[in-house]
Design an enzyme around this catalytic site. Sequence first.
Site, PDB file in Angstrom:
ATOM      1  N   GLU A 195     -10.083   5.288   7.581  1.00 15.19           N
ATOM      2  CA  GLU A 195      -8.653   5.054   7.178  1.00 15.19           C
ATOM      3  C   GLU A 195      -8.152   4.148   8.224  1.00 15.19           C
ATOM      4  OE1 GLU A 195      -4.771   7.535   6.444  1.00 15.19           O
ATOM      5  OE2 GLU A 195      -6.672   8.665   6.437  1.00 15.19           O
ATOM      6  N   CYS A 241       0.926  -1.322   0.147  1.00 14.08           N
ATOM      7  CA  CYS A 241       0.081  -0.063   0.141  1.00 14.08           C
ATOM      8  C   CYS A 241       0.881   1.252   0.064  1.00 14.08           C
ATOM      9  CB  CYS A 241      -0.950   0.180   1.225  1.00 14.08           C
ATOM     10  SG  CYS A 241      -0.085  -0.055   3.041  1.00 14.08           S
ATOM     11  N   LEU A 250     -14.875   1.271   9.267  1.00 16.31           N
ATOM     12  CA  LEU A 250     -13.857   0.810   8.387  1.00 16.31           C
ATOM     13  C   LEU A 250     -13.440   2.198   7.723  1.00 16.31           C
ATOM     14  CD1 LEU A 250     -14.964  -2.698   7.042  1.00 16.31           C
ATOM     15  CD2 LEU A 250     -13.054  -1.978   8.755  1.00 16.31           C
ATOM     16  N   ARG A 261       4.193   1.505  -1.386  1.00 20.41           N
ATOM     17  CA  ARG A 261       5.226   1.503  -2.494  1.00 20.41           C
ATOM     18  C   ARG A 261       4.883   0.475  -3.420  1.00 20.41           C
ATOM     19  NH1 ARG A 261       9.807   2.366  -0.442  1.00 20.41           N
ATOM     20  NH2 ARG A 261       9.025   2.803   1.576  1.00 20.41           N
ATOM     21  N   ASP A 314       8.778  -1.217  10.696  1.00 19.40           N
ATOM     22  CA  ASP A 314       7.713  -1.866  10.254  1.00 19.40           C
ATOM     23  C   ASP A 314       7.893  -3.631  10.227  1.00 19.40           C
ATOM     24  OD1 ASP A 314       5.123  -3.065   9.490  1.00 19.40           O
ATOM     25  OD2 ASP A 314       5.019  -1.764   7.627  1.00 19.40           O
ATOM     26  N   GLY A 366      -9.560   2.174  10.831  1.00 24.25           N
ATOM     27  CA  GLY A 366     -10.143   1.147  10.744  1.00 24.25           C
ATOM     28  C   GLY A 366      -9.561   0.058   9.714  1.00 24.25           C
ATOM     29  N   SER A 424       9.891   2.523   6.045  1.00 23.33           N
ATOM     30  CA  SER A 424       8.418   2.514   6.159  1.00 23.33           C
ATOM     31  C   SER A 424       7.806   3.719   6.804  1.00 23.33           C
ATOM     32  CB  SER A 424       8.183   1.236   7.240  1.00 23.33           C
ATOM     33  OG  SER A 424       8.838   0.217   6.576  1.00 23.33           O
TER      34      SER A 424
END
Length: 425
Positions: free
Chosen positions: A194, A52, A192, A54, A116, A196, A111
């Site tokens: 961002e 999500c 749901l 890169r 990460d 969530g 990250s």
Amino acid sequence: MQNQFKSISLSYKSAPLAVREQVALNEDEIKNFSLRIRDMFDIQEVILVSTCNRTEVYYVSEENRNTDIIKLLLLDKGIATTDEYFAYFQQYNAQADAVQHLFEVATGLHSQVVGDLQIPNQVKQSYQIAADLNMAGPFLHRLMHTIFFANKRVAQETAFRDGAASTSYAAVALTEEMTQNIALPKVLILGLGEIGIDVCKNMADKEFAEITVMNRTRAKAEAIAEGHNFRIADFVDMEEEIKRADVIISSVMIDKPLITKEMIQSMEILTFKYFIDLSVPRSVEENLEEIPGVLVYNIDTLRQRADEALQTRLESIPHVQQIISEATAGFEDWSKEMVVSPTINKLKNALEQIRKEELARHLKNLSPEESEKLDKITMGIVQKIIKMPVLQLKAACKRGEADQLVDVINEIFDLEKQNESSYSH
């Protein structure tokens, strides 16, 4: 081989989410695009990393194909106005820069959440795809295993991966911590938006709980659950789902609390129930903890945990950089030696050919025992003869003077002719 590795990168540092979404590749697209690069540009070693945050292409080629690969990627994603998108891509034309970048990406230095935990696994998956497609050759195999070893050192020797350094990951870590004595706890992710979605992403590779996702728009919950072992519940069944769950992670955007003390009291709770409220304004009523067996954690609690973990990771960065520096130096020495490895092999083959020809002339009248003994003696002599040229070649590599010595050895032993002769046989 000293300057064949290159890469292109489009990441959160250079492109907004709307652009990253347009060029992101799923697993099938990664496979197909890797094969397209091979067929279009005759490039045999390729690794694609797409998350999500890169989309990156790493490849081995004497020619600089960065511009061509960017154009091909954009066109394959249906983006005809390629010139407008070029500014979003970072290009690494020098091998040292591309290698350094991949090390830093794979360890989590680049990250959004420093250190990460997901990125090492994502890079491993990308490498596995390349290996399955037979598009990871000697260079990429050596590079990736050097990176994996460096990552192992980072995990063992530093605090770079300690704690949960983002709010959403802190929520997941807290959930895991609170439910460690519950067999397959039930977790409800409510809302749901961002944050969530980010919680769902961090939950995706966890197997400690049964995850239920719920949103006002069911279609969004279905989209998030696709490809994951998530259960979907309708928003109208919220109270029933809260009653069923052990942990409720709420990030619903609402003006007043959605989950009230009155609602939870009516449920007659028999076991502990944990609420993690990531909403601002809060979606869980503050006085919920007055109910026996109910614990509430809010965004400030999670942020404090995340900030402390992030600070620990930031303090570890110099140590991580030192590990990367040592690993890249070792890899650079190896890649330089790759330049002379064909010459070393030719020299070994030439000397072995001479040894065999001379032995053949003298073995006819010897017993099997004598032949075996002579074979071992001559092999030892050849190994001693070749030892010094090999050491000199490797030393010349480190000095950047290998080319001259390669020419001299080729000329002295007439290796090109010897090589042609061995092929003709």
